[in-house]
Scaffold this active site. Structure first.
Site, PDB file in Angstrom:
ATOM      1  N   THR A 232      58.123   4.856  30.995  1.00  0.00           N
ATOM      2  CA  THR A 232      57.625   5.976  31.801  1.00  0.00           C
ATOM      3  C   THR A 232      56.264   6.466  31.313  1.00  0.00           C
ATOM      4  O   THR A 232      55.652   7.312  31.955  1.00  0.00           O
ATOM      5  CB  THR A 232      58.611   7.161  31.721  1.00  0.00           C
TER       6      THR A 232
ATOM      7  N   ARG B  36      65.359  12.038  28.129  1.00  0.00           N
ATOM      8  CA  ARG B  36      64.809  12.909  29.181  1.00  0.00           C
ATOM      9  C   ARG B  36      64.687  12.200  30.517  1.00  0.00           C
ATOM     10  O   ARG B  36      64.749  12.824  31.563  1.00  0.00           O
ATOM     11  CB  ARG B  36      63.386  13.373  28.788  1.00  0.00           C
TER      12      ARG B  36
ATOM     13  N   ARG C 271      52.082  -2.516  12.090  1.00  0.00           N
ATOM     14  CA  ARG C 271      50.805  -3.258  12.097  1.00  0.00           C
ATOM     15  C   ARG C 271      50.360  -3.786  10.740  1.00  0.00           C
ATOM     16  O   ARG C 271      49.806  -4.873  10.651  1.00  0.00           O
ATOM     17  CB  ARG C 271      49.685  -2.365  12.659  1.00  0.00           C
TER      18      ARG C 271
ATOM     19  N   CYS D   6      43.941   1.040  19.705  1.00  0.00           N
ATOM     20  CA  CYS D   6      42.999   0.813  20.816  1.00  0.00           C
ATOM     21  C   CYS D   6      41.534   0.727  20.360  1.00  0.00           C
ATOM     22  O   CYS D   6      40.779  -0.125  20.838  1.00  0.00           O
ATOM     23  CB  CYS D   6      43.160   1.893  21.877  1.00  0.00           C
TER      24      CYS D   6
ATOM     25  N   GLN E  51      36.394   8.950  21.570  1.00  0.00           N
ATOM     26  CA  GLN E  51      37.666   8.476  22.118  1.00  0.00           C
ATOM     27  C   GLN E  51      38.233   9.377  23.206  1.00  0.00           C
ATOM     28  O   GLN E  51      38.238  10.612  23.094  1.00  0.00           O
ATOM     29  CB  GLN E  51      38.676   8.319  20.976  1.00  0.00           C
TER      30      GLN E  51
ATOM     31  N   SER F 125      43.348  10.063  26.850  1.00  0.00           N
ATOM     32  CA  SER F 125      44.537   9.278  27.207  1.00  0.00           C
ATOM     33  C   SER F 125      45.033   8.477  26.007  1.00  0.00           C
ATOM     34  O   SER F 125      46.190   8.061  25.987  1.00  0.00           O
ATOM     35  CB  SER F 125      44.262   8.350  28.394  1.00  0.00           C
TER      36      SER F 125
ATOM     37  N   LYS G  36      43.290   3.437  10.283  1.00  0.00           N
ATOM     38  CA  LYS G  36      43.762   2.301  11.088  1.00  0.00           C
ATOM     39  C   LYS G  36      42.591   1.399  11.444  1.00  0.00           C
ATOM     40  O   LYS G  36      42.672   0.174  11.340  1.00  0.00           O
ATOM     41  CB  LYS G  36      44.414   2.795  12.395  1.00  0.00           C
TER      42      LYS G  36
ATOM     43  N   ARG H  31      37.160  12.761  19.104  1.00  0.00           N
ATOM     44  CA  ARG H  31      37.837  12.879  20.405  1.00  0.00           C
ATOM     45  C   ARG H  31      36.901  13.623  21.354  1.00  0.00           C
ATOM     46  O   ARG H  31      36.368  14.671  21.008  1.00  0.00           O
ATOM     47  CB  ARG H  31      39.142  13.660  20.233  1.00  0.00           C
TER      48      ARG H  31
ATOM     49  N   HIS I 282      37.394   4.360  25.675  1.00  0.00           N
ATOM     50  CA  HIS I 282      36.828   4.702  24.369  1.00  0.00           C
ATOM     51  C   HIS I 282      35.432   4.081  24.253  1.00  0.00           C
ATOM     52  O   HIS I 282      35.225   2.920  24.638  1.00  0.00           O
ATOM     53  CB  HIS I 282      37.670   4.111  23.235  1.00  0.00           C
TER      54      HIS I 282
ATOM     55  N   ASN J  73      40.970   2.057  27.059  1.00  0.00           N
ATOM     56  CA  ASN J  73      41.905   2.113  25.928  1.00  0.00           C
ATOM     57  C   ASN J  73      43.349   1.824  26.337  1.00  0.00           C
ATOM     58  O   ASN J  73      44.143   1.358  25.520  1.00  0.00           O
ATOM     59  CB  ASN J  73      41.846   3.482  25.240  1.00  0.00           C
TER      60      ASN J  73
HETATM   61  N1  LIG Z   1      47.339   5.596  24.934  1.00  0.00           N
HETATM   62  C1  LIG Z   1      46.653   4.638  24.324  1.00  0.00           C
HETATM   63  O1  LIG Z   1      45.423   4.456  24.534  1.00  0.00           O
HETATM   64  C2  LIG Z   1      47.339   3.750  23.362  1.00  0.00           C
HETATM   65  C3  LIG Z   1      46.660   2.661  22.888  1.00  0.00           C
HETATM   66  C4  LIG Z   1      47.280   1.836  21.956  1.00  0.00           C
HETATM   67  C5  LIG Z   1      48.564   2.124  21.558  1.00  0.00           C
HETATM   68  N2  LIG Z   1      49.213   3.208  22.044  1.00  0.00           N
HETATM   69  C6  LIG Z   1      50.574   3.479  21.564  1.00  0.00           C
HETATM   70  O2  LIG Z   1      51.499   3.245  22.620  1.00  0.00           O
HETATM   71  C7  LIG Z   1      52.567   4.181  22.516  1.00  0.00           C
HETATM   72  C8  LIG Z   1      52.713   4.955  23.827  1.00  0.00           C
HETATM   73  O3  LIG Z   1      51.501   5.599  24.179  1.00  0.00           O
HETATM   74  P1  LIG Z   1      51.337   6.296  25.616  1.00  0.00           P
HETATM   75  O4  LIG Z   1      49.945   6.758  25.677  1.00  0.00           O
HETATM   76  O5  LIG Z   1      51.891   5.432  26.680  1.00  0.00           O
HETATM   77  O6  LIG Z   1      52.317   7.586  25.408  1.00  0.00           O
HETATM   78  P2  LIG Z   1      53.051   8.483  26.512  1.00  0.00           P
HETATM   79  O7  LIG Z   1      52.383   8.408  27.820  1.00  0.00           O
HETATM   80  O8  LIG Z   1      53.236   9.801  25.867  1.00  0.00           O
HETATM   81  O9  LIG Z   1      54.503   7.751  26.686  1.00  0.00           O
HETATM   82  C9  LIG Z   1      55.450   7.698  25.652  1.00  0.00           C
HETATM   83  C10 LIG Z   1      56.638   6.862  26.108  1.00  0.00           C
HETATM   84  O10 LIG Z   1      57.584   6.773  25.033  1.00  0.00           O
HETATM   85  C11 LIG Z   1      58.876   7.179  25.503  1.00  0.00           C
HETATM   86  N3  LIG Z   1      59.661   7.737  24.422  1.00  0.00           N
HETATM   87  C12 LIG Z   1      59.378   8.822  23.649  1.00  0.00           C
HETATM   88  N4  LIG Z   1      60.391   9.040  22.771  1.00  0.00           N
HETATM   89  C13 LIG Z   1      61.312   8.065  22.983  1.00  0.00           C
HETATM   90  C14 LIG Z   1      62.588   7.772  22.408  1.00  0.00           C
HETATM   91  N5  LIG Z   1      63.110   8.509  21.417  1.00  0.00           N
HETATM   92  N6  LIG Z   1      63.279   6.706  22.894  1.00  0.00           N
HETATM   93  C15 LIG Z   1      62.783   5.951  23.891  1.00  0.00           C
HETATM   94  N7  LIG Z   1      61.574   6.186  24.486  1.00  0.00           N
HETATM   95  C16 LIG Z   1      60.853   7.243  24.030  1.00  0.00           C
HETATM   96  C17 LIG Z   1      58.556   8.193  26.570  1.00  0.00           C
HETATM   97  O11 LIG Z   1      59.681   8.409  27.382  1.00  0.00           O
HETATM   98  P3  LIG Z   1      59.887   9.811  28.203  1.00  0.00           P
HETATM   99  O12 LIG Z   1      59.011   9.719  29.411  1.00  0.00           O
HETATM  100  O13 LIG Z   1      61.328   9.759  28.521  1.00  0.00           O
HETATM  101  O14 LIG Z   1      59.496  10.911  27.272  1.00  0.00           O
HETATM  102  C18 LIG Z   1      57.407   7.484  27.273  1.00  0.00           C
HETATM  103  O15 LIG Z   1      57.919   6.453  28.106  1.00  0.00           O
HETATM  104  C19 LIG Z   1      52.270   5.028  21.289  1.00  0.00           C
HETATM  105  O16 LIG Z   1      52.920   4.439  20.169  1.00  0.00           O
HETATM  106  C20 LIG Z   1      50.781   4.914  21.132  1.00  0.00           C
HETATM  107  O17 LIG Z   1      50.346   5.097  19.813  1.00  0.00           O
HETATM  108  C21 LIG Z   1      48.636   4.028  22.954  1.00  0.00           C
END
Ligand SMILES: NC(=O)c1ccc[n+]([C@@H]2O[C@H](COP(=O)([O-])OP(=O)(O)OC[C@H]3O[C@@H](n4cnc5c(N)ncnc54)[C@H](OP(=O)(O)O)[C@@H]3O)[C@@H](O)[C@H]2O)c1
Length: 346
Positions: free
Chosen positions: A13, A41, A98, A127, A154, A157, A213, A235, A242, A315
């Site tokens: 999601t 949730r 990682r 990213c 950065q 998002s 990182k 940020r 980014h 990103n």
């Molecule tokens: N955003 C970026 O640019 C980016 C780049 C590289 C890596 N990442 C990494 O990718 C990951 C997600 O980033 P995002 O930006 O997509 O975050 P996000 O939009 O906040 O989404 C987080 C996701 O994790 C789920 N989640 C949270 N707690 C959970 C649990 N206990 N069990 C199962 N699912 C759970 C959430 O589900 P709900 O909707 O149910 O809360 C949601 O689907 C992070 O580890 C982040 O560091 C992000």
């Protein structure tokens, strides 16, 4: 669904998870079934493609060939090994695995050979590291990078969906002369501001975890622990994309012309570099694209063997979801998914 792999998307999601689901469909990845997982949730929520969100349990994680994780470090820490034990190959977007020695940290254009011999979990880099190493790899191969001085700009998002809402809510309030709610995603107001803190400071640390990182992951992916790196991660109030100002000091001489030529031939890179016509990479142009854009390539007047450049990418795409799917495609092409890893029959 057609013949193919049984795929779990954990964090389906979220921003990255949603995009991974889209890319699996758009790129025609062979899937017999895709199962969406998220937190309690979201249980039962319906997603595009007739998917209904399920919860993680010992029973629900059985029988997958591939598990794509983007649900934060804690969820990956607990559930990625369980998926791997149950026979799936895990590609994880969080920072949890990682830097672990036996976990390959892979960028599809840079070190795909690291996929060979994985032990069930493969890490997708941060990213800001991801986009930078795609641009640095051809320069490193040619002239060996000695030192990097990096400043990032950065997008919000990168922090998650709630941070995007915070930027938009604050901007809307300020444009309408209203008080903003106290910030919750960042230490300070992000709208119309620039925060010299991307990530968090561990006790006694003068660099953020994001800066660490960038330094550690770059050395691991380029396979060169001797590269000296200084990084400041900032940020900025950009939604997606980014940008990075990078000073690249090499051991061998490297002219801007030669660097441009190498980058034009590099996979996944697009050179946009005509400053007279005000042409250089922009976050708003990179958003929604899978390539890494490089421009403002010029000699550093302060050092004989250093160049300056500006590197921009989406990103959420190359910085996360696109690379994860590219790694899955490489694993599939090399026969490293599913049956290849499944336990032998007793
Ligand atoms: N955003 C970026 O640019 C980016 C780049 C590289 C890596 N990442 C990494 O990718 C990951 C997600 O980033 P995002 O930006 O997509 O975050 P996000 O939009 O906040 O989404 C987080 C996701 O994790 C789920 N989640 C949270 N707690 C959970 C649990 N206990 N069990 C199962 N699912 C759970 C959430 O589900 P709900 O909707 O149910 O809360 C949601 O689907 C992070 O580890 C982040 O560091 C992000």
């Amino acid at each position: 669904m057609s013949e193919g792999y049984r795929i779990a998307v954990v964090g389906a999601t979220g921003q990255v998870g949603t995009l991974m689901l889209t890319l699996l469909r758009e790129r025609g990845f062979p899937a017999s079934e895709i199962v969406a997982f998220a937190s309690e949730r979201s249980l039962g929520r319906e997603l595009e493609g007739d998917l209904v969100v399920r919860g993680l349990s010992e029973e629900s994680i059985q029988g997958f060939d591939l598990a794509l994780f983007s649900a934060g470090g804690a969820t990956s820490g607990e559930w990625a090994p369980k998926f791997a034990e149950a026979g799936a190959t895990v590609i994880d977007n969080s920072s949890r695995w990682r830097m672990q020695e036996d976990v390959p940290l892979v960028v599809s254009e840079v070190n795909p050979e690291a996929l060979q011999g994985h032990h069930g979990i493969i890490a997708n880099p941060n990213c800001s590291t991801m986009q930078m190493v795609v641009a640095l790899k051809p320069l490193h191969d040619e002239a060996k990078i000695e030192r990097l001085v990096i400043c990032t700009y950065q997008a919000v998002s990168g922090t998650g969906r709630r941070a995007v809402d915070e930027l938009l809510d604050q901007s809307h309030a300020l444009l309408h002369d209203r008080e903003i709610a106290p910030p919750s995603e960042y230490a300070h107001q992000i709208a119309f501001n620039a925060l010299p803190q991307a990530g968090s400071f561990a006790a006694g640390e003068d660099h953020t975890d994001e800066e660490r990182k960038l330094m550690n992951e770059t050395r691991k992916i380029l396979g060169d622990p001797s590269i000296r790196i200084s990084a400041t991660c900032v940020r900025v109030p950009v939604v997606t994309g980014h940008s990075e100002a990078v000073n690249v000091q090499t051991r061998e001489a490297l002219s801007p012309e030669r660097a441009r030529e190498l980058l034009r031939r590099a996979p996944g890179v697009s050179v946009v570099d005509d400053p007279d016509a005000a042409l250089y990479p922009l976050a708003i142009d990179a958003a929604g694209k899978d390539e890494v854009y490089v421009g403002r390539i010029r000699r550093d007047p302060g050092h004989d063997r250093a160049l300056d450049m500006w590197i921009v990418a989406d990103n959420l795409r190359k910085g996360a979801a696109t690379n994860a799917i590219q790694l899955a495609e490489l694993l599939h092409a090399r026969g490293l998914l599913g049956a290849a890893r499944a336990p032998s029959p007793a």
